[in-house]
Design a protein around this motif. Sequence first.
Motif, PDB file in Angstrom:
ATOM      1  N   ASN A 351       0.720  -1.131   0.117  1.00 44.76           N
ATOM      2  CA  ASN A 351       0.066  -0.041   0.050  1.00 44.76           C
ATOM      3  C   ASN A 351       0.987   1.180   0.132  1.00 44.76           C
ATOM      4  O   ASN A 351       0.644   2.177  -0.726  1.00 44.76           O
ATOM      5  N   THR A 384      -4.383  -3.721  -5.095  1.00 47.54           N
ATOM      6  CA  THR A 384      -5.921  -3.515  -5.649  1.00 47.54           C
ATOM      7  C   THR A 384      -6.864  -3.890  -4.623  1.00 47.54           C
ATOM      8  O   THR A 384      -6.380  -4.422  -3.632  1.00 47.54           O
ATOM      9  N   ARG A 385      -8.019  -3.242  -4.642  1.00 49.71           N
ATOM     10  CA  ARG A 385      -9.240  -3.573  -3.744  1.00 49.71           C
ATOM     11  C   ARG A 385      -9.924  -4.772  -4.175  1.00 49.71           C
ATOM     12  O   ARG A 385     -10.105  -4.694  -5.422  1.00 49.71           O
ATOM     13  N   ASN A 387     -12.918  -6.160  -5.068  1.00 49.20           N
ATOM     14  CA  ASN A 387     -14.260  -5.732  -5.262  1.00 49.20           C
ATOM     15  C   ASN A 387     -14.722  -5.677  -6.796  1.00 49.20           C
ATOM     16  O   ASN A 387     -13.957  -5.392  -7.645  1.00 49.20           O
ATOM     17  N   ASN A 394      -9.968  -1.302  -8.558  1.00 41.85           N
ATOM     18  CA  ASN A 394     -10.822  -2.701  -8.153  1.00 41.85           C
ATOM     19  C   ASN A 394     -10.489  -4.061  -8.978  1.00 41.85           C
ATOM     20  O   ASN A 394     -10.590  -3.705 -10.104  1.00 41.85           O
TER      21      ASN A 394
END
Length: 790
Positions: A351, A384-385, A387, A394
């Motif tokens: 991150n 990445t997220r 989702n 995402n």
Amino acid sequence: MAARKSPLFDTATTLGKIIAFLGISGLAGVLAAGLLVPVAAAAGTGASASIQFFEELPAELEREALAQPTNILAADGSLIATLYEENRQPVTLDQVSPFMKDALIAIEDYRFYEHGGVDLEGIFGAIASNVSSGTQRGASTLTQQFVTNVLNDSARQNGGQVTLNGGGKSVGDKLREMKLAIAVEKELSKDEILEGYLNIVQFSGTSYGVQAASKYFFNVDAKDLNIQQSALLAGVVNGPTYYSPTDNPERALQRRNLVIDAMLTRGKITQEEHDAAIATDLGLVVTPTLSGCVGAAQAPYFCDYVSHLILNDPAYGETEADRRKVLERSGLTIKTTLDPRVQAAAQTAVNETANPDTTDGAVGHTMLSLDPKTGNILSMAQNTRYNPEVAQGNTVLNFNVDQYANGDPSKSLGGGGGFQPGSTYKPFTVAAWVEAGKALNQQVDGRKRTYPEGDRWRASCVEGGNYVINTPELEGYTPQNYGDENYGTNTVLYGLAQSLNTITMATAKQLDLCRIRDIAYEMGVHEASSSDGSLAAPSINPPALIGGGVAAAPMSMAKAFGGFANEGTVCEPRAITEVTAVDGTSYPVPAPSCKQTISKEVARGVNAATQEVMRIGSGSTLQYGGIPMAGKTGTNDARSQTWFMGYNSDMVTASWVGNWQGEGEGSSLGGLQIGGQVYPEIDGSLIAAPSWARFMQQIPGLYVGTPFAAPPPAMLNGTQRSTTPVNPLRPAFPIAPGSNTGTNTGTTINPGTGTGTNPGTGTDSGTESETGGNTGGDAGNGTDNGGGNG
């Protein structure tokens, strides 16, 4: 649940109202039992036929295991994620608030402890009320409602028809419900029926059972529900959507107050308690338990990987649908290998390096760590997220793993298509070199040259036994070093440390290309997008030797480097250590699976070379804690994929930063925003390696390893035995004598006096640790990072 008015039963006469009630309440079942035969006859139903129909109905309620959430746990028992189709957390009756029990009975079936499953008094009362008021009051007991919920649960599990209350039931449905209710009353005690009901009934969209509902609406346990909270939940069961406190709060409040009134009427609370409860608002503290890896507490991509492993394993069912049912309904406890300390450090580093909010959407960054001695996956981080919604940052693609398990397209792993490993592929050439009996300190001609059209390279696995250069548009193959410099004769050891492409090519020219490929493949390197039922091996063409001949997943690269770390023994990556279901069923899990793939001596030779990367090469400036460590950077030709592989005897980590949306022209990372910065040109030492170092800085004292064993002296220098002492923190493997006519203005350890054929003319201005002079002038301190892919 009590039935509500339905326009299907809008009758005008008293008899019509009675008959309508018979249809929705199942009174015909009672008639068939002979309790009210005359009335049945008046309704046009033959008593004997009713009795026969009733007797042919099932007399035993078949109950399947209630759906319960699956918990995926890390190695220390901490929660990774909860997966469920129905969020249900079963409790015993003594774990439910007395207010909840009283509220439910008061509003739904106040004669619950008096009837035998079918309440005749309640039926007649409902008839009288419906005839006099024109409403459709129901008379289903809690036992009947329990039966209906059990039948519906079974239907959901087996793809059957779910029967709704409120006019949705036929006479046959009600007959079956009544007969089964009577049977249940003979089998279970009243408290067992109430407990069963409280655990099976739906309270909201995916919240089933009183405990899950208590946590969802109020974030309290069922045992701690107060009067008004209990009344709200007791009112909701009559219509989870119609009385939804979140979607229809005014209606829910009215229903709650009606339940509180009923509790007072039945003597379950005092007037003072009633008034105080009525005066409150809904008091919602909505706390959803997010289902699946989207709501993971940690490591969502690891969660996704574990889920795919279960869905691909026939031990959990014959079909994927069967396996999904087990995964989402069987209350599995899946214990895994994930180390939350390592995972947290990896996710933080990822991150900090490439946060999706400040990073171009095409840029991915992963950090995956394995225990080389067991194959246990310690971390799986991604920038990445997790989702499925389409938005920058995402994705549910897991960049760490292959697309399919073992190349079987019917067994998805949810992975990306892999990424070119660049110079992290070079150690496999070194492995083939020392396996062939050649010395690391042997010098090879690394001058810039063109391998002409038709040039033959030994390749025993192809027809004719040779690979032939075939690049007519280029008039041959001309490998270049980074910056188009640092050419000359040097050692294989130094060539890897400085990632010199021309040294790698000159080395490979003396080997069998197929053996280099086979070592890499046997250690785990393969195409991440393999889909023909097997894992596709890397290419054997010479450019592949500097990392362009395969698109590998970080996990396969970590597996292979784990083989070096584990002295030639390669262990299959392993994620799951134990799986048990709530009913006690235990499922088989893979045991550690390791195989000696290359000899210990060969692995030690490679480790000597990759430690030089950390001593004088691209890893020399990394601040990672000073523990024994080896590594290799990598960058592909397009500069779209960059890597750092860092490892010791306890842990191997693959750090990848690259363009996950494609290769080719325009795919370079140069010019893209990464972590809020834009770099004109990127290689593995610029982002992937420092990110790994930040990761290591956060786990001091963990997986520190022990110093690698040195290779045999002959593997270093041929017949010449090394006399240079080894520093266990930064081992100095001596470089063979060379020819250097330049002037050393810095401090040189073990200066050489060789008289090679390629004299250099440069000046060494820094510190070198060599037994011979380098051909050509060095800028000192290992700064000639010549690897075009490193």
